[in-house]
Write an enzyme that holds these catalytic residues in place. Structure first.
Site, PDB file in Angstrom:
ATOM      1  N   THR A   1     -11.103  22.830  45.569  1.00 45.75           N
ATOM      2  CA  THR A   1     -12.027  21.768  45.973  1.00 45.75           C
ATOM      3  C   THR A   1     -11.545  20.409  45.482  1.00 45.75           C
ATOM      4  O   THR A   1     -10.862  20.306  44.449  1.00 45.75           O
ATOM      5  CB  THR A   1     -13.430  22.052  45.383  1.00 45.75           C
ATOM      6  OG1 THR A   1     -14.241  20.894  45.521  1.00 45.75           O
ATOM      7  CG2 THR A   1     -13.378  22.407  43.898  1.00 45.75           C
TER       8      THR A   1
ATOM      9  N   GLU B   1     -13.351  18.438  44.050  1.00 43.03           N
ATOM     10  CA  GLU B   1     -14.085  18.112  42.819  1.00 43.03           C
ATOM     11  C   GLU B   1     -13.236  18.281  41.565  1.00 43.03           C
ATOM     12  O   GLU B   1     -13.591  17.770  40.505  1.00 43.03           O
ATOM     13  CB  GLU B   1     -15.347  18.971  42.703  1.00 43.03           C
ATOM     14  CG  GLU B   1     -16.299  18.747  43.850  1.00 43.03           C
ATOM     15  CD  GLU B   1     -17.750  19.093  43.537  1.00 43.03           C
ATOM     16  OE1 GLU B   1     -18.084  19.318  42.366  1.00 43.03           O
ATOM     17  OE2 GLU B   1     -18.544  19.115  44.478  1.00 43.03           O
TER      18      GLU B   1
ATOM     19  N   TYR C   1     -18.965  23.642  37.215  1.00 46.35           N
ATOM     20  CA  TYR C   1     -18.386  24.217  38.447  1.00 46.35           C
ATOM     21  C   TYR C   1     -16.955  23.737  38.648  1.00 46.35           C
ATOM     22  O   TYR C   1     -16.026  24.534  38.804  1.00 46.35           O
ATOM     23  CB  TYR C   1     -19.257  23.845  39.663  1.00 46.35           C
ATOM     24  CG  TYR C   1     -18.514  23.981  40.982  1.00 46.35           C
ATOM     25  CD1 TYR C   1     -18.141  25.235  41.470  1.00 46.35           C
ATOM     26  CD2 TYR C   1     -18.163  22.851  41.736  1.00 46.35           C
ATOM     27  CE1 TYR C   1     -17.439  25.356  42.672  1.00 46.35           C
ATOM     28  CE2 TYR C   1     -17.468  22.968  42.936  1.00 46.35           C
ATOM     29  CZ  TYR C   1     -17.112  24.226  43.397  1.00 46.35           C
ATOM     30  OH  TYR C   1     -16.411  24.346  44.572  1.00 46.35           O
TER      31      TYR C   1
HETATM   32  P1  NAD Z   1     -20.643  30.134  49.197  1.00 47.85           P
HETATM   33  O1  NAD Z   1     -21.355  30.011  47.897  1.00 47.85           O
HETATM   34  O2  NAD Z   1     -21.388  29.954  50.469  1.00 47.85           O
HETATM   35  O3  NAD Z   1     -19.932  31.563  49.286  1.00 47.85           O
HETATM   36  C1  NAD Z   1     -19.321  32.190  48.201  1.00 47.85           C
HETATM   37  C2  NAD Z   1     -19.230  33.684  48.510  1.00 47.85           C
HETATM   38  O4  NAD Z   1     -18.573  34.345  47.409  1.00 47.85           O
HETATM   39  C3  NAD Z   1     -20.606  34.371  48.655  1.00 47.85           C
HETATM   40  O5  NAD Z   1     -20.631  35.163  49.823  1.00 47.85           O
HETATM   41  C4  NAD Z   1     -20.731  35.220  47.400  1.00 47.85           C
HETATM   42  O6  NAD Z   1     -21.507  36.410  47.588  1.00 47.85           O
HETATM   43  C5  NAD Z   1     -19.272  35.548  47.119  1.00 47.85           C
HETATM   44  N1  NAD Z   1     -19.042  35.881  45.701  1.00 47.85           N
HETATM   45  C6  NAD Z   1     -19.495  35.207  44.606  1.00 47.85           C
HETATM   46  N2  NAD Z   1     -19.085  35.823  43.486  1.00 47.85           N
HETATM   47  C7  NAD Z   1     -18.335  36.896  43.869  1.00 47.85           C
HETATM   48  C8  NAD Z   1     -17.626  37.895  43.165  1.00 47.85           C
HETATM   49  N3  NAD Z   1     -17.608  37.921  41.828  1.00 47.85           N
HETATM   50  N4  NAD Z   1     -16.960  38.832  43.879  1.00 47.85           N
HETATM   51  C9  NAD Z   1     -16.975  38.820  45.237  1.00 47.85           C
HETATM   52  N5  NAD Z   1     -17.650  37.893  45.958  1.00 47.85           N
HETATM   53  C10 NAD Z   1     -18.317  36.945  45.275  1.00 47.85           C
HETATM   54  O7  NAD Z   1     -19.433  29.131  49.063  1.00 47.85           O
HETATM   55  P2  NAD Z   1     -18.670  28.298  50.185  1.00 47.85           P
HETATM   56  O8  NAD Z   1     -19.327  26.987  50.338  1.00 47.85           O
HETATM   57  O9  NAD Z   1     -18.441  29.161  51.362  1.00 47.85           O
HETATM   58  O10 NAD Z   1     -17.303  28.047  49.418  1.00 47.85           O
HETATM   59  C11 NAD Z   1     -16.214  28.967  49.539  1.00 47.85           C
HETATM   60  C12 NAD Z   1     -15.061  28.477  48.691  1.00 47.85           C
HETATM   61  O11 NAD Z   1     -14.673  27.179  49.127  1.00 47.85           O
HETATM   62  C13 NAD Z   1     -15.395  28.332  47.209  1.00 47.85           C
HETATM   63  O12 NAD Z   1     -14.280  28.768  46.467  1.00 47.85           O
HETATM   64  C14 NAD Z   1     -15.623  26.841  47.012  1.00 47.85           C
HETATM   65  O13 NAD Z   1     -15.288  26.451  45.708  1.00 47.85           O
HETATM   66  C15 NAD Z   1     -14.685  26.253  48.039  1.00 47.85           C
HETATM   67  N6  NAD Z   1     -15.058  24.949  48.623  1.00 47.85           N
HETATM   68  C16 NAD Z   1     -16.302  24.768  49.182  1.00 47.85           C
HETATM   69  C17 NAD Z   1     -16.587  23.542  49.783  1.00 47.85           C
HETATM   70  C18 NAD Z   1     -17.933  23.278  50.424  1.00 47.85           C
HETATM   71  O14 NAD Z   1     -18.206  22.135  50.800  1.00 47.85           O
HETATM   72  N7  NAD Z   1     -18.793  24.270  50.608  1.00 47.85           N
HETATM   73  C19 NAD Z   1     -15.636  22.520  49.795  1.00 47.85           C
HETATM   74  C20 NAD Z   1     -14.394  22.746  49.195  1.00 47.85           C
HETATM   75  C21 NAD Z   1     -14.113  23.973  48.631  1.00 47.85           C
HETATM   76  O1  DAU Z   2     -16.612  18.350  47.411  1.00 46.25           O
HETATM   77  C1  DAU Z   2     -16.533  19.721  47.655  1.00 46.25           C
HETATM   78  C2  DAU Z   2     -17.743  20.417  47.064  1.00 46.25           C
HETATM   79  O2  DAU Z   2     -18.845  20.093  47.902  1.00 46.25           O
HETATM   80  C3  DAU Z   2     -17.573  21.922  46.945  1.00 46.25           C
HETATM   81  O3  DAU Z   2     -16.551  22.201  46.035  1.00 46.25           O
HETATM   82  C4  DAU Z   2     -18.880  22.576  46.478  1.00 46.25           C
HETATM   83  O4  DAU Z   2     -18.744  23.980  46.483  1.00 46.25           O
HETATM   84  C5  DAU Z   2     -19.973  22.170  47.440  1.00 46.25           C
HETATM   85  O5  DAU Z   2     -21.213  22.702  47.004  1.00 46.25           O
HETATM   86  C6  DAU Z   2     -20.080  20.658  47.543  1.00 46.25           C
HETATM   87  O6  DAU Z   2     -20.515  20.089  46.272  1.00 46.25           O
HETATM   88  P1  DAU Z   2     -21.549  18.858  46.207  1.00 46.25           P
HETATM   89  O7  DAU Z   2     -22.167  18.830  44.864  1.00 46.25           O
HETATM   90  O8  DAU Z   2     -20.900  17.603  46.683  1.00 46.25           O
HETATM   91  O9  DAU Z   2     -22.563  19.323  47.357  1.00 46.25           O
HETATM   92  P2  DAU Z   2     -24.165  19.286  47.431  1.00 46.25           P
HETATM   93  O10 DAU Z   2     -24.527  19.698  48.820  1.00 46.25           O
HETATM   94  O11 DAU Z   2     -24.789  20.026  46.306  1.00 46.25           O
HETATM   95  O12 DAU Z   2     -24.482  17.740  47.251  1.00 46.25           O
HETATM   96  C7  DAU Z   2     -23.973  16.775  48.138  1.00 46.25           C
HETATM   97  C8  DAU Z   2     -24.482  15.427  47.675  1.00 46.25           C
HETATM   98  O13 DAU Z   2     -25.895  15.372  47.885  1.00 46.25           O
HETATM   99  C9  DAU Z   2     -24.259  15.171  46.200  1.00 46.25           C
HETATM  100  O14 DAU Z   2     -23.956  13.782  45.996  1.00 46.25           O
HETATM  101  C10 DAU Z   2     -25.611  15.494  45.561  1.00 46.25           C
HETATM  102  C11 DAU Z   2     -26.591  15.116  46.663  1.00 46.25           C
HETATM  103  N1  DAU Z   2     -27.833  15.925  46.692  1.00 46.25           N
HETATM  104  C12 DAU Z   2     -27.700  17.283  46.690  1.00 46.25           C
HETATM  105  C13 DAU Z   2     -28.821  18.088  46.714  1.00 46.25           C
HETATM  106  C14 DAU Z   2     -28.692  19.596  46.691  1.00 46.25           C
HETATM  107  C15 DAU Z   2     -29.081  15.322  46.754  1.00 46.25           C
HETATM  108  O15 DAU Z   2     -29.187  14.068  46.791  1.00 46.25           O
HETATM  109  N2  DAU Z   2     -30.187  16.105  46.775  1.00 46.25           N
HETATM  110  C16 DAU Z   2     -30.119  17.468  46.740  1.00 46.25           C
HETATM  111  O16 DAU Z   2     -31.176  18.138  46.744  1.00 46.25           O
END
Ligand code: NAD
Ligand code: DAU
Length: 341
Positions: free
Chosen positions: A126, A128, A154
């Protein structure tokens, strides 16, 4: 036919990745491993259960015996590692599961791959891990050379995992790749993260909780564009390399909130509740994705305003999906997270 282990396949991005590969008819057999934690959801794959090229296994990446058995049984040669605890706010409430899954789980997966053989190992990381950028310097973005400076439990756990992956390349010559992507949005996004939380709260007639002054900036990317980038890196990335992935689409949380309100015909005054800021809230993320563009010819295909509308419409049309999630454990979390804020 390639056999690929997809960890975290029942989560948001993992399930989109699986769907895209199978729908396109890529010549792959996918071993989908997921622990089904609070955010893993088999309903995310329900339209694919009859596909003979998808094998779902419920299990934990920390279970070394299970991983070894999977390697032997399915002759796994490639891994795309999505599985993680992924929500910053939950890591502030309790970082334990983040260290266990994101750090220890990655180490166990790497050791299993090393012991049993691997051709490609893709670590989904990520943006982050790079920390936060100043909002008054739009010229500065995260490059692959930006030092790691994670600010939340995280992102610290994700950075630790990245360091392990890097070390396995240097020490053991494992054919690893790392991607670091910005914020994704799209279908099947767990409705605890900002965009699906705000959309579904508004559909339920509730307010949306905006943190702090609402001026934090994220660089949003449609999940399909992310999945395309991952496929390009898995196929053509150079082992040992890291690739940033981003939408070139910086926008404040207030601006996103306005767009969502407009799409759902809601007014700011009736629907937005400012709440206490997230501790250690990163101010700005912005990705320089020139390396993946130059080396792998990847560029995002979706415009933010259009794909956001498509996403909102998906939540409108898939109310049973998110309503079944917003019960039980979810409600307990929501109370802890927001009611005393
Ligand atoms: P998510 O939380 O929706 O999904 C994570 C999945 O991993 C879930 O299905 C959960 O059951 C599974 N999991 C958790 N612990 C586990 C374990 N110990 N063994 C097997 N499975 C397990 O997350 P996401 O948003 O789909 O993110 C996927 C990946 O992408 C993560 O590694 C996250 O750090 C990365 N990522 C997410 C974003 C975003 O914006 N969502 C952006 C950049 C990177
Ligand atoms: O940048 C990549 C990351 O994006 C991933 O690595 C993480 O897995 C993913 O969860 C996401 O992290 P963020 O913390 O950026 O996402 P989130 O949706 O939690 O929040 C997005 C922005 O919105 C952040 O600035 C916090 C704000 N926010 C979030 C929530 C849940 C609010 O203002 N109110 C809220 O209730």
């Amino acid at each position: 036919m390639r056999t690929i282990l997809i960890t975290g396949a029942a989560g948001f991005i993992g399930s989109n990745f699986v769907r895209i590969l199978l729908r396109r008819g890529e010549p792959v057999r996918l071993i989908a491993l997921d622990k089904l934690t609070y955010c893993g959801n088999l309903a995310n794959l329900s339209d694919l259960v009859d596909n003979t090229r998808l094998i779902f296994i419920r299990g934990d990446i920390c279970d070394a015996k299970l991983l070894s058995d999977l390697w032997q049984q399915y002759s796994i040669r490639e891994v795309v590692h999505f599985a993680a605890e992924s929500h910053v706010d939950r890591s502030i409430l309790d970082s334990g599961p983040f260290i266990q899954t994101n750090v220890v789980g990655t180490q166990i997966l790497l050791d299993t791959a090393r012991a049993n053989g691997i051709d490609r190992y893709l670590q989904i990381s990520t943006d982050e891990v790079y920390g936060s950028l100043p909002e008054d310097r739009p010229d500065i973005k995260f490059t692959e050379q930006t030092p790691l400076a994670p600010n939340s439990p995280y992102s610290a756990s994700k950075a630790a995992a990245d360091c392990l992956v890097r070390a396995y390349f240097h020490t053991f010559h494992m054919p690893v790749l790392i991607t670091r992507c910005s914020n994704n949005y799209g279908p099947y996004h767990f409705p605890e993260k900002m965009i699906p939380l705000f959309v579904t709260n508004l559909l339920e007639g509730k307010k949306v909780p905006l943190y702090g002054d609402g001026l934090n900036i994220r660089d949003w990317l449609y999940v399909e564009d992310h999945c395309d980038a991952l496929w390009a890196v898995l196929n053509n990335g150079a082992p040992g390399e890291t690739y940033n992935i981003g939408g070139n689409n910086e926008i404040t949380n207030r601006q996103i909130t306005e767009l969502i309100l407009r799409a759902l015909n809601k007014s700011w005054d009736e629907s937005v509740q400012y709440v206490k800021d997230r501790p250690g809230h990163d101010r700005r993320y912005a990705i320089d994705a020139s390396k993946i563009h130059r080396d792998l010819n990847w560029t995002p295909k979706h415009r933010f305003e259009d794909a956001l509308k498509t996403t909102i419409q998906w939540y409108v049309e898939n109310e049973p999906w998110w309503r079944s999630i917003k019960t039980g454990e979810y409600l307990k979390y929501y109370e802890t997270q927001y009611l005393r804020r």
